[in-house]
Motif scaffolding. Sequence first.
Motif, PDB file in Angstrom:
ATOM      1  N   ARG A 248       0.817  -1.216   0.000  1.00 35.00           N
ATOM      2  CA  ARG A 248       0.000   0.000   0.000  1.00 35.00           C
ATOM      3  C   ARG A 248       0.852   1.268   0.000  1.00 35.00           C
ATOM      4  O   ARG A 248       0.383   2.333  -0.395  1.00 35.00           O
ATOM      5  CB  ARG A 248      -0.915   0.018   1.229  1.00 35.00           C
ATOM      6  N   ARG A 249       2.099   1.149   0.439  1.00 33.50           N
ATOM      7  CA  ARG A 249       2.973   2.327   0.473  1.00 33.50           C
ATOM      8  C   ARG A 249       3.628   2.607  -0.873  1.00 33.50           C
ATOM      9  O   ARG A 249       4.243   3.654  -1.060  1.00 33.50           O
ATOM     10  CB  ARG A 249       4.063   2.130   1.541  1.00 33.50           C
ATOM     11  N   LEU A 250       3.546   1.626  -1.797  1.00 26.92           N
ATOM     12  CA  LEU A 250       4.204   1.820  -3.086  1.00 26.92           C
ATOM     13  C   LEU A 250       3.455   2.863  -3.912  1.00 26.92           C
ATOM     14  O   LEU A 250       2.237   2.797  -4.054  1.00 26.92           O
ATOM     15  CB  LEU A 250       4.245   0.492  -3.855  1.00 26.92           C
ATOM     16  N   TRP A 255      -1.500  -1.970  -5.902  1.00 22.86           N
ATOM     17  CA  TRP A 255      -0.932  -3.120  -5.206  1.00 22.86           C
ATOM     18  C   TRP A 255      -1.370  -4.443  -5.815  1.00 22.86           C
ATOM     19  O   TRP A 255      -0.597  -5.418  -5.868  1.00 22.86           O
ATOM     20  CB  TRP A 255      -1.313  -3.090  -3.716  1.00 22.86           C
ATOM     21  N   GLU A 256      -2.632  -4.502  -6.305  1.00 22.68           N
ATOM     22  CA  GLU A 256      -3.127  -5.777  -6.824  1.00 22.68           C
ATOM     23  C   GLU A 256      -2.383  -6.197  -8.098  1.00 22.68           C
ATOM     24  O   GLU A 256      -2.238  -7.391  -8.388  1.00 22.68           O
ATOM     25  CB  GLU A 256      -4.629  -5.721  -7.081  1.00 22.68           C
ATOM     26  N   ARG A 257      -1.897  -5.202  -8.865  1.00 27.02           N
ATOM     27  CA  ARG A 257      -1.158  -5.531 -10.074  1.00 27.02           C
ATOM     28  C   ARG A 257       0.167  -6.211  -9.711  1.00 27.02           C
ATOM     29  O   ARG A 257       0.580  -7.189 -10.348  1.00 27.02           O
ATOM     30  CB  ARG A 257      -0.905  -4.273 -10.896  1.00 27.02           C
ATOM     31  N   VAL A 261       1.343 -10.172 -10.618  1.00 26.93           N
ATOM     32  CA  VAL A 261       2.604 -10.516 -11.280  1.00 26.93           C
ATOM     33  C   VAL A 261       3.386 -11.505 -10.419  1.00 26.93           C
ATOM     34  O   VAL A 261       3.920 -12.511 -10.917  1.00 26.93           O
ATOM     35  CB  VAL A 261       3.434  -9.252 -11.554  1.00 26.93           C
ATOM     36  N   ALA A 262       3.468 -11.220  -9.121  1.00 23.24           N
ATOM     37  CA  ALA A 262       4.186 -12.121  -8.211  1.00 23.24           C
ATOM     38  C   ALA A 262       3.537 -13.503  -8.200  1.00 23.24           C
ATOM     39  O   ALA A 262       4.232 -14.533  -8.151  1.00 23.24           O
ATOM     40  CB  ALA A 262       4.205 -11.529  -6.807  1.00 23.24           C
ATOM     41  N   ASP A 263       2.222 -13.546  -8.278  1.00 23.66           N
ATOM     42  CA  ASP A 263       1.499 -14.817  -8.278  1.00 23.66           C
ATOM     43  C   ASP A 263       1.830 -15.636  -9.525  1.00 23.66           C
ATOM     44  O   ASP A 263       2.017 -16.858  -9.471  1.00 23.66           O
ATOM     45  CB  ASP A 263      -0.003 -14.546  -8.198  1.00 23.66           C
ATOM     46  N   ARG A 264       1.929 -14.941 -10.679  1.00 21.38           N
ATOM     47  CA  ARG A 264       2.201 -15.649 -11.933  1.00 21.38           C
ATOM     48  C   ARG A 264       3.589 -16.275 -11.941  1.00 21.38           C
ATOM     49  O   ARG A 264       3.798 -17.327 -12.551  1.00 21.38           O
ATOM     50  CB  ARG A 264       2.061 -14.692 -13.125  1.00 21.38           C
TER      51      ARG A 264
END
Length: 394
Positions: A248-250, A255-257, A261-264
């Motif tokens: 949330r701080r980025l 954040w969901e994007r 990507v991390a999930d893929r």
Amino acid sequence: MRAVTCRATELRVEELPEPRPERGQLLIDVLRCGICGSDLHARHHSDELADITARVGYDGVFRSSDSVVFGHEFVGEVVEVGPKCTGRMRSGTRVVSFPLLRRDGAVHLTGLSPFAPGGYAERTLVEESLSFAVPNGLPDDAAALTEPMAVGLHAVRRSEIGRGQVAVVIGCGPVGLAVISMLKATGVRTVIASDFSSGRRALARACGADEVVDPAADSPFESSARAGHLTAAPDVFELAVGTMEKLRRLPFVPWERIWRVADRVGLAEPKRPVVFECVGVPGVIDDLMAQAPIFSRIVVVGVCMEPDRIRPAMGINKEIDLRFVLGYTPLEFRDALHLLADGKVDAEPIVTGRVGLGGVETAFDALADADRHAKILVDPRSEATAPAPVGATT
């Protein structure tokens, strides 16, 4: 032909008619045949096993009232080629064979069906299509381990373990040792083995285990926290809150994007060990579900022939992945043979003794001593009536 039969739990050496190869079959002289834990179980639990296999549509497993010749882990030499064979396996060829046999229009389990006698015999029948020539001068003792090593290879492949994941092998009998061997042969970097027997812990080390544990003194999951595995629910909660706080701080990027990507690429999931249950006695699965880190995958390789109980709520709260495995494919059988023949798997530590046909019952009893024996091989040409040490002449 001499063979060891089992009826109503009684083992005896008998004279049986000479088998004759049918269409597409080979007759082999048995050179070695391993005594499998499933043979020990089937001797006393054949009716329960037959009931279970009947529920999945196969009625060919022997019952206690039947006479059966055990043995599905064998190497032999072709002595007769049946009609309609391709000619790829000629007389004199040493072969190992996938233990299935076609008889009267049905396919049966070799060594567990009265319709497909196994390798506790001077000779047995195999399908040419399921037979593989033994390469590279692989010794008979090692070639006879193709089948149990294929069990280990199948378990490892079905586990979908990555090389960087931690493998924990519970139980270091022949099945556990095969799993350890195949984990290391396929490049898994960290293998932890656990067994109450000091002898089997030594064999696990010889098969490549990186760490061996006496569960009476230590937990095989002791190093889980150091490996980054989550061991308690508060750890999961903190991971969720902490991760979202950082995301949330980025600036600029939703954040969901980032999460997607991390999930893929596989970075969104927590680290998890893969646990191989190779004991096969009641209570072990539930105990592992309670002890293993959260998100663990438990692969059940050991065969428990008795009813068992687990706590589903434990599995749900820890999101345990429970996976059962059986047997192997023809390709895995072939690959196990070549891993042995190419020296990528060292089977030598697993074989702890040999007997002749007259020593099979004594060998069954000897296998109860986990500190002395792991795999005993039957040599039908031997006169040994008690397990002779490997390397001894009989």
